[in-house]
Design a protein around this motif. Structure first.
Motif, PDB file in Angstrom:
ATOM      1  N   ASP A 131       0.692  -1.099  -0.038  1.00  0.00           N
ATOM      2  CA  ASP A 131       0.135   0.112   0.068  1.00  0.00           C
ATOM      3  C   ASP A 131       0.843   1.212   0.026  1.00  0.00           C
ATOM      4  OD1 ASP A 131      -2.535   1.172   0.063  1.00  0.00           O
ATOM      5  OD2 ASP A 131      -2.297   1.455   2.325  1.00  0.00           O
ATOM      6  N   ARG A 132       0.422   2.390  -0.659  1.00  0.00           N
ATOM      7  CA  ARG A 132       1.180   3.402  -0.808  1.00  0.00           C
ATOM      8  C   ARG A 132       0.379   4.461   0.224  1.00  0.00           C
ATOM      9  NH1 ARG A 132       5.400   4.025  -4.076  1.00  0.00           N
ATOM     10  NH2 ARG A 132       5.581   2.450  -5.721  1.00  0.00           N
ATOM     11  N   GLU A 133       1.186   4.920   1.391  1.00  0.00           N
ATOM     12  CA  GLU A 133       0.495   5.654   2.145  1.00  0.00           C
ATOM     13  C   GLU A 133       1.250   6.943   2.589  1.00  0.00           C
ATOM     14  OE1 GLU A 133       0.148   3.301   5.716  1.00  0.00           O
ATOM     15  OE2 GLU A 133      -0.650   1.548   4.453  1.00  0.00           O
ATOM     16  N   MET A 134       0.759   7.631   3.517  1.00  0.00           N
ATOM     17  CA  MET A 134       1.071   8.879   4.197  1.00  0.00           C
ATOM     18  C   MET A 134       1.499   8.896   5.445  1.00  0.00           C
ATOM     19  SD  MET A 134       2.028  11.399   1.595  1.00  0.00           S
ATOM     20  CE  MET A 134       2.396  12.602   2.375  1.00  0.00           C
ATOM     21  N   ILE A 135       2.685   8.966   5.935  1.00  0.00           N
ATOM     22  CA  ILE A 135       3.026   8.922   7.386  1.00  0.00           C
ATOM     23  C   ILE A 135       3.533  10.365   7.789  1.00  0.00           C
ATOM     24  CG2 ILE A 135       4.498   8.144   9.302  1.00  0.00           C
ATOM     25  CD1 ILE A 135       2.484   5.886   8.076  1.00  0.00           C
ATOM     26  N   GLY A 136       2.504  11.374   8.250  1.00  0.00           N
ATOM     27  CA  GLY A 136       2.784  12.349   8.431  1.00  0.00           C
ATOM     28  C   GLY A 136       2.693  13.214   7.366  1.00  0.00           C
ATOM     29  N   PHE A 137       3.745  13.938   6.713  1.00  0.00           N
ATOM     30  CA  PHE A 137       4.069  14.659   5.600  1.00  0.00           C
ATOM     31  C   PHE A 137       4.822  13.803   4.513  1.00  0.00           C
ATOM     32  CE2 PHE A 137       3.312  17.584   8.863  1.00  0.00           C
ATOM     33  CZ  PHE A 137       1.923  18.219   8.130  1.00  0.00           C
ATOM     34  N   THR A 167       8.686   2.082   4.291  1.00  0.00           N
ATOM     35  CA  THR A 167       9.719   2.686   4.022  1.00  0.00           C
ATOM     36  C   THR A 167       9.383   4.036   3.094  1.00  0.00           C
ATOM     37  OG1 THR A 167       9.922   1.283   2.134  1.00  0.00           O
ATOM     38  CG2 THR A 167      11.321   0.674   3.769  1.00  0.00           C
ATOM     39  N   PRO A 168      10.287   5.158   3.427  1.00  0.00           N
ATOM     40  CA  PRO A 168      10.052   6.199   2.700  1.00  0.00           C
ATOM     41  C   PRO A 168       9.961   6.261   0.959  1.00  0.00           C
ATOM     42  CG  PRO A 168      11.496   6.450   4.273  1.00  0.00           C
ATOM     43  CD  PRO A 168      11.614   5.208   4.167  1.00  0.00           C
ATOM     44  N   THR A 169       8.841   6.606   0.394  1.00  0.00           N
ATOM     45  CA  THR A 169       9.143   6.508  -1.161  1.00  0.00           C
ATOM     46  C   THR A 169      10.128   7.079  -1.625  1.00  0.00           C
ATOM     47  OG1 THR A 169       6.485   6.256  -0.964  1.00  0.00           O
ATOM     48  CG2 THR A 169       7.615   6.826  -2.964  1.00  0.00           C
ATOM     49  N   ARG A 170      10.348   8.307  -1.269  1.00  0.00           N
ATOM     50  CA  ARG A 170      11.144   9.092  -1.966  1.00  0.00           C
ATOM     51  C   ARG A 170      12.862   8.841  -1.516  1.00  0.00           C
ATOM     52  NH1 ARG A 170       7.884  14.612  -0.458  1.00  0.00           N
ATOM     53  NH2 ARG A 170       6.433  14.036  -1.800  1.00  0.00           N
ATOM     54  N   PRO A 189      -3.617   3.426   6.075  1.00  0.00           N
ATOM     55  CA  PRO A 189      -4.358   2.868   4.693  1.00  0.00           C
ATOM     56  C   PRO A 189      -4.883   3.690   3.936  1.00  0.00           C
ATOM     57  CG  PRO A 189      -5.223   1.413   6.777  1.00  0.00           C
ATOM     58  CD  PRO A 189      -4.466   2.668   7.304  1.00  0.00           C
ATOM     59  N   ASN A 190      -4.416   3.677   2.633  1.00  0.00           N
ATOM     60  CA  ASN A 190      -4.570   4.476   1.611  1.00  0.00           C
ATOM     61  C   ASN A 190      -6.247   4.244   1.138  1.00  0.00           C
ATOM     62  OD1 ASN A 190      -4.725   6.289  -0.636  1.00  0.00           O
ATOM     63  ND2 ASN A 190      -3.405   5.046  -1.743  1.00  0.00           N
ATOM     64  N   PRO A 244       5.954  14.758  17.194  1.00  0.00           N
ATOM     65  CA  PRO A 244       5.098  13.789  16.466  1.00  0.00           C
ATOM     66  C   PRO A 244       5.322  12.265  16.687  1.00  0.00           C
ATOM     67  CG  PRO A 244       6.444  15.202  15.145  1.00  0.00           C
ATOM     68  CD  PRO A 244       6.882  15.412  16.574  1.00  0.00           C
ATOM     69  N   PRO A 245       4.329  11.587  16.453  1.00  0.00           N
ATOM     70  CA  PRO A 245       4.623  10.184  16.980  1.00  0.00           C
ATOM     71  C   PRO A 245       5.815   9.616  16.234  1.00  0.00           C
ATOM     72  CG  PRO A 245       2.462  10.638  15.909  1.00  0.00           C
ATOM     73  CD  PRO A 245       3.183  11.725  15.698  1.00  0.00           C
ATOM     74  N   ASN A 246       6.326   8.542  17.007  1.00  0.00           N
ATOM     75  CA  ASN A 246       7.677   7.662  16.612  1.00  0.00           C
ATOM     76  C   ASN A 246       7.821   7.689  15.281  1.00  0.00           C
ATOM     77  OD1 ASN A 246       8.251   8.207  19.302  1.00  0.00           O
ATOM     78  ND2 ASN A 246       8.371   5.890  19.862  1.00  0.00           N
ATOM     79  N   THR A 247       6.756   6.993  14.645  1.00  0.00           N
ATOM     80  CA  THR A 247       6.777   6.417  13.165  1.00  0.00           C
ATOM     81  C   THR A 247       6.984   7.795  12.342  1.00  0.00           C
ATOM     82  OG1 THR A 247       4.435   6.393  13.288  1.00  0.00           O
ATOM     83  CG2 THR A 247       5.510   4.369  13.591  1.00  0.00           C
ATOM     84  N   TRP A 248       6.393   8.834  12.618  1.00  0.00           N
ATOM     85  CA  TRP A 248       6.387  10.175  11.920  1.00  0.00           C
ATOM     86  C   TRP A 248       8.078  10.493  11.793  1.00  0.00           C
ATOM     87  CZ3 TRP A 248       2.265  14.287  11.478  1.00  0.00           C
ATOM     88  CH2 TRP A 248       0.927  13.534  11.411  1.00  0.00           C
TER      89      TRP A 248
END
Length: 510
Positions: A131-137, A167-170, A189-190, A244-248
């Motif tokens: 899945d392609r998602e957004m964690i924060g920004f 993992t970060p997309t960029r 989830p997207n 921000p949350p740890n994952t962010w």
């Protein structure tokens, strides 16, 4: 009827999770026993007639735990990580790696955490969903991954290890990853929007009308109403310190993370020892005294997760860390100590069985671990809580190793010991001072191996624990007590900065 797409699919997810959990912990009916029965079985094997009762965490109870520092060190001299079993001193890194470290591993396996069996089965990993998602920004790729454990030795017991890799997309290449003991699942989830959401609602209404034709009139009377709505924006739940949350924080810093579900490897209770990975290798039979407990099983599962990460091109497999809080802080430290492929660790509020000295009489006691929490440990560990047995009795002072040596097994890899403060909920029960003492003594091994330990004056008898929010972060062994509660979240930003200094350094010899 669900009011949002998220709620609708959450209900499906919960149902699926329940079915998965039942399959994961499947066991034959005749192997089902209570924790008390399993505990008694191990006592019988060891010839233990009675155990000392553990102290109460209630300071008003008659049997409350000791919190008087003057009474906290009945066995003041710790076993020396730099003295071999034959009494010779360890003065070179070569002797550490070839002689002393194997000696310590053997003793921890035999007397404290148990042995991973030689017939531990193979795990086959499959990426089930991407899945392609957004964690924060930060845009990310999230992979839900299941490891099916070979159960050909006992098909009645099924184990499916569950983890989610993000993992970060960029990212321009592979990234360091922090594996975190936590419930697995997609973090953000997207969801469908716009035309996609309209199509979902059209199909949803058609399905309901087919089930109950009278609903057609209801929908015609309310044409603008939508059964499934987009989840409204919700601000993130910030950490206690306002971060921000740890994952962010991790993905924003260019890291990835893994949510690794330890319950999918082994249940967190004594009744579950006849199932999970421990039950599978024992074919549903009781453990023997040197068999592994849940802490070692969780660590084994994390190591199998690392097996998969080593094959994923998005992951810098040389820089995978491990993290956990409380009982999972214990598991994180055990994972790091036994598997040298893990490059770093964040040990949160781990207490007894983790970073805190077993010999200390302050808060949680060895008797706590030999009582209700016995299943975390090897069966042999029960001996050290015995008041009456065929071998007499034993005390914490008889344990041949202690947590200073467990921390030493992590050397020279970056090891961060984290705690909060009792005023905010990181209870005195955890014995923060006992963990600090253990880390101070383990520092000598880090130095021997060319790394830096805690920069303090004196030894573990005399070194002063720094005030909270004044971390010791100059070396590969780090300590910081934050001003929050039973969490490592306020230390995450410090961990990321600190670990970044050491990525690529001090890898153990192959």
């Amino acid at each position: 009827m669900p009011c949002s797409l998220k709620a609708f699919f959450l209900s499906l997810s919960v149902a699926c999770s329940l079915m998965t959990s039942r399959a994961t912990l499947a066991q034959r009916p005749e192997a089902t026993v209570s924790a008390d029965q399993d505990h008694q079985d191990m006592m019988d094997q060891l010839g233990i007639k009675a155990l000392r009762a553990g102290p109460s965490g209630d300071e008003k109870a008659p049997n409350h735990a000791n919190y008087d520092e003057s009474k906290a060190n009945p066995y003041p001299n710790l076993p020396d990580p730099l003295t071999r079993n034959d009494g010779a001193k360890v003065v070179t890194a070569k002797v550490w790696w070839q002689v002393r470290r194997p000696e310590l591993v053997e003793m921890f396996e035999k007397y404290v955490y148990g042995r991973v069996p030689n017939n531990a089965p193979k795990v086959t990993w499959t990426v089930t969903t991407v899945d392609r998602e957004m964690i924060g920004f930060t845009p990310v790729v999230a992979k839900d991954i299941v490891g099916v454990v070979d159960n050909s030795s006992d098909p009645s017991i099924k184990v499916k290890i569950h983890m989610t890799l993000v993992t970060p997309t960029r990212a321009k290449g592979s990234v360091p990853v922090l594996m975190m003991f936590a419930r697995a699942g997609f973090p953000a989830p997207n969801e469908p929007t716009g035309d996609e959401l309209d199509r979902v609602n059209t199909a949803w209404k058609a399905l309901l009308i087919r089930q109950d034709p009278s609903l057609k009139e209801v929908f015609e009377n309310h044409p603008a109403w939508q059964a499934v709505k987009a989840t409204p924006f919700q601000p993130p739940q910030l950490n206690a310190d306002g971060d921000p949350p740890n994952t962010w924080q991790l993905v924003a810093a260019g890291w990835g993370f893994v949510l690794f579900d330890p319950a999918s490897v082994q249940a967190d209770d004594g009744a579950g020892l006849r199932a999970g990975i421990i039950g599978l290798v024992n074919q549903g039979k009781p453990r023997k005294p040197e068999d592994w407990g849940a802490l070692r099983a969780w660590a084994w599962g994390a190591a199998r997760g690392l097996d998969y990460l080593e094959t994923d091109p998005a992951v810098d497999a040389k820089h995978v860390g491990i993290e956990g809080v409380s009982r999972y802080g214990k598991a994180a430290l055990v994972t790091m100590a036994f598997d040298q492929r893990f490059a770093m660790v964040l040990v949160g509020s781990s207490g007894k069985g983790g970073a805190t000295l077993l010999r200390r009489n302050f808060g949680e006691a060895v008797e706590s671990l030999t009582g209700s929490e016995y299943y975390w440990m090897a069966g042999n560990f029960l001996k050290y809580g015995a008041s009456e047995a065929t071998f007499g009795s034993s005390t914490p002072g008889d344990i041949p190793v202690d947590s200073n040596e467990l921390i030493a097994l992590c050397a020279p890899r970056p090891t961060f010991i984290s705690y909060g403060i009792p005023e905010k909920g990181d209870a005195k029960w955890l014995d923060h001072e006992g963990s600090f003492m253990a880390a101070v003594d383990a520092s000598r091994v880090f130095v021997l191996l060319g790394a830096r330990g805690l920069d303090v004056g004196g030894d573990y008898h005399s070194a002063k624990m720094p005030p909270f929010n004044q971390g010791l972060l100059e070396g590969e062994l780090a300590w910081r007590q934050h001003d929050g509660g039973h969490t490592d979240a306020p230390n995450m930003k410090y961990f990321i900065q600190w670990a970044g200094k050491y990525i690529g350094t001090h890898q153990p010899p192959s």
